[in-house]
Design a protein around this motif. Structure first.
Motif, PDB file in Angstrom:
ATOM      1  N   MET A   1       0.851  -1.199   0.000  1.00  0.00           N
ATOM      2  CA  MET A   1       0.000   0.000   0.000  1.00  0.00           C
ATOM      3  C   MET A   1       0.890   1.254   0.000  1.00  0.00           C
ATOM      4  N   ALA A   2       1.694   1.407   1.070  1.00  0.00           N
ATOM      5  CA  ALA A   2       2.589   2.565   1.115  1.00  0.00           C
ATOM      6  C   ALA A   2       3.781   2.333   0.195  1.00  0.00           C
ATOM      7  N   ASP A   3       4.250   3.401  -0.439  1.00  0.00           N
ATOM      8  CA  ASP A   3       5.430   3.294  -1.296  1.00  0.00           C
ATOM      9  C   ASP A   3       6.702   3.343  -0.476  1.00  0.00           C
ATOM     10  N   LYS A   4       6.591   3.933   0.713  1.00  0.00           N
ATOM     11  CA  LYS A   4       7.762   4.027   1.581  1.00  0.00           C
ATOM     12  C   LYS A   4       7.294   4.003   3.033  1.00  0.00           C
ATOM     13  N   ILE A   5       8.048   3.316   3.872  1.00  0.00           N
ATOM     14  CA  ILE A   5       7.745   3.235   5.300  1.00  0.00           C
ATOM     15  C   ILE A   5       8.876   3.938   6.050  1.00  0.00           C
ATOM     16  N   LEU A   6       8.516   4.793   6.986  1.00  0.00           N
ATOM     17  CA  LEU A   6       9.533   5.513   7.761  1.00  0.00           C
ATOM     18  C   LEU A   6       9.256   5.329   9.249  1.00  0.00           C
ATOM     19  N   ASP A   7      10.269   4.874   9.958  1.00  0.00           N
ATOM     20  CA  ASP A   7      10.115   4.648  11.401  1.00  0.00           C
ATOM     21  C   ASP A   7      10.820   5.763  12.172  1.00  0.00           C
ATOM     22  N   CYS A   8      10.035   6.594  12.835  1.00  0.00           N
ATOM     23  CA  CYS A   8      10.610   7.674  13.649  1.00  0.00           C
ATOM     24  C   CYS A   8      10.324   7.426  15.123  1.00  0.00           C
ATOM     25  N   LYS A   9      10.040   6.195  15.475  1.00  0.00           N
ATOM     26  CA  LYS A   9       9.724   5.900  16.874  1.00  0.00           C
ATOM     27  C   LYS A   9      10.950   6.164  17.755  1.00  0.00           C
ATOM     28  N   GLY A  10      10.711   6.791  18.899  1.00  0.00           N
ATOM     29  CA  GLY A  10      11.806   7.073  19.827  1.00  0.00           C
ATOM     30  C   GLY A  10      12.474   8.418  19.583  1.00  0.00           C
ATOM     31  N   LEU A  11      12.198   9.035  18.449  1.00  0.00           N
ATOM     32  CA  LEU A  11      12.843  10.325  18.152  1.00  0.00           C
ATOM     33  C   LEU A  11      12.001  11.480  18.670  1.00  0.00           C
ATOM     34  N   SER A  12      12.689  12.525  19.100  1.00  0.00           N
ATOM     35  CA  SER A  12      12.004  13.721  19.604  1.00  0.00           C
ATOM     36  C   SER A  12      11.952  14.805  18.538  1.00  0.00           C
ATOM     37  N   CYS A  13      11.079  15.765  18.782  1.00  0.00           N
ATOM     38  CA  CYS A  13      10.993  16.962  17.946  1.00  0.00           C
ATOM     39  C   CYS A  13      12.396  17.554  17.792  1.00  0.00           C
ATOM     40  N   PRO A  14      12.835  17.972  16.641  1.00  0.00           N
ATOM     41  CA  PRO A  14      12.084  18.078  15.381  1.00  0.00           C
ATOM     42  C   PRO A  14      12.315  16.922  14.412  1.00  0.00           C
ATOM     43  N   GLU A  15      12.952  15.856  14.883  1.00  0.00           N
ATOM     44  CA  GLU A  15      13.409  14.840  13.916  1.00  0.00           C
ATOM     45  C   GLU A  15      12.307  14.152  13.114  1.00  0.00           C
ATOM     46  N   PRO A  16      11.153  13.814  13.718  1.00  0.00           N
ATOM     47  CA  PRO A  16      10.126  13.178  12.871  1.00  0.00           C
ATOM     48  C   PRO A  16       9.753  14.041  11.656  1.00  0.00           C
ATOM     49  N   VAL A  17       9.641  15.349  11.857  1.00  0.00           N
ATOM     50  CA  VAL A  17       9.303  16.231  10.739  1.00  0.00           C
ATOM     51  C   VAL A  17      10.452  16.280   9.726  1.00  0.00           C
TER      52      VAL A  17
END
Lengths: 74, 158
Positions: A1-17
């Motif tokens: 379904m998704a063309d790309k999967i990104l795991d930002c679990k555990g990261l704080s602002c601003p890294e997920p963005v």
């Protein structure tokens, strides 16, 4: 379904963005990115980021402290 | 939503302590991710943030900071070594939350083409050479920054 999967679990602002932006850069318009994060601020942040950058936040959900976003590249 | 003219944010970083280094770098790198133009003017002690000999050892003062998660009476904060203790505690808290390091935020700023301006006058006063600064810094003065900031829709000073 998704063309790309990104795991930002555990990261704080601003890294997920920041990482979401980098991942979106690698996609073509219309393709889908699925990103997951545990930073509770990312619920609002990703919505604001998508609005400003012309990408479409198709879905945003939370389960057991994990926020999942489905973003369509604009 | 690429409009013809991208929005711009102009930031001034005046302080060289670890806690004061974070906000300008976080906001500038995020602005770049939001497809805005972002620039930071590093002046006075803020120059340390882009000084490659100093930016890995930025510290936090325990003095006069009642907002610290573990406030220390000023008389204790004055003791030798307390700045190192406060800095270690802050790095520990931030590490637990996986907050990016100053170095990696600077790297993300550069990847986002954030304009990093080092203050020429501060460099002259403090004896800092351009070779002491990290790569990708432009050196300029007040007029350089004001020229950039004139076209900014957001201006912030830290």
């Amino acid at each position: 379904m998704a063309d790309k999967i990104l795991d930002c679990k555990g990261l704080s602002c601003p890294e997920p963005v920041l990482r979401t932006k980098m991942a979106i850069n690698e996609l073509e318009a219309g393709q889908i990115l699925e990103m997951s994060a545990t930073d509770s601020g990312s619920a609002n942040d990703i919505a604001a980021w998508a609005k400003r950058t012309g990408n479409e936040l198709l879905e945003s959900s939370e389960a057991d402290g994990v926020y999942t976003f489905t973003i369509k590249k604009g | 939503m690429s409009e013809e003219t991208p929005k711009r944010i102009a930031i001034i970083a005046v302080h060289g302590s670890l806690d004061m280094a974070y906000p300008p770098l976080i906001l500038a790198s995020t602005a770049a991710a939001m497809e805005m133009e972002a620039g930071i003017f590093f002046t006075f002690y803020g120059l340390d943030i882009i000084n490659k000999h100093k930016n890995k050892s930025l510290g936090v003062s325990p003095i006069a900071n009642p907002a610290a998660p573990m406030p220390v009476p000023n008389i204790i904060g004055m003791l030798p070594g307390m700045t190192a203790v406060a800095t270690g505690m802050m790095k520990n808290w931030m590490g637990k939350q996986n907050v990016a390091s100053i170095e990696s935020l600077l790297e993300m700023c550069r990847m986002g083409n954030v304009k990093l301006i080092g203050c020429q006058m501060t460099m002259d006063v403090m004896g800092v050479k351009e070779s002491d600064l990290i790569e990708g810094v432009e050196v300029g003065g007040a007029a350089t920054f004001l020229d950039y900031a004139t076209d900014a829709s957001i201006q912030l000073s830290f």
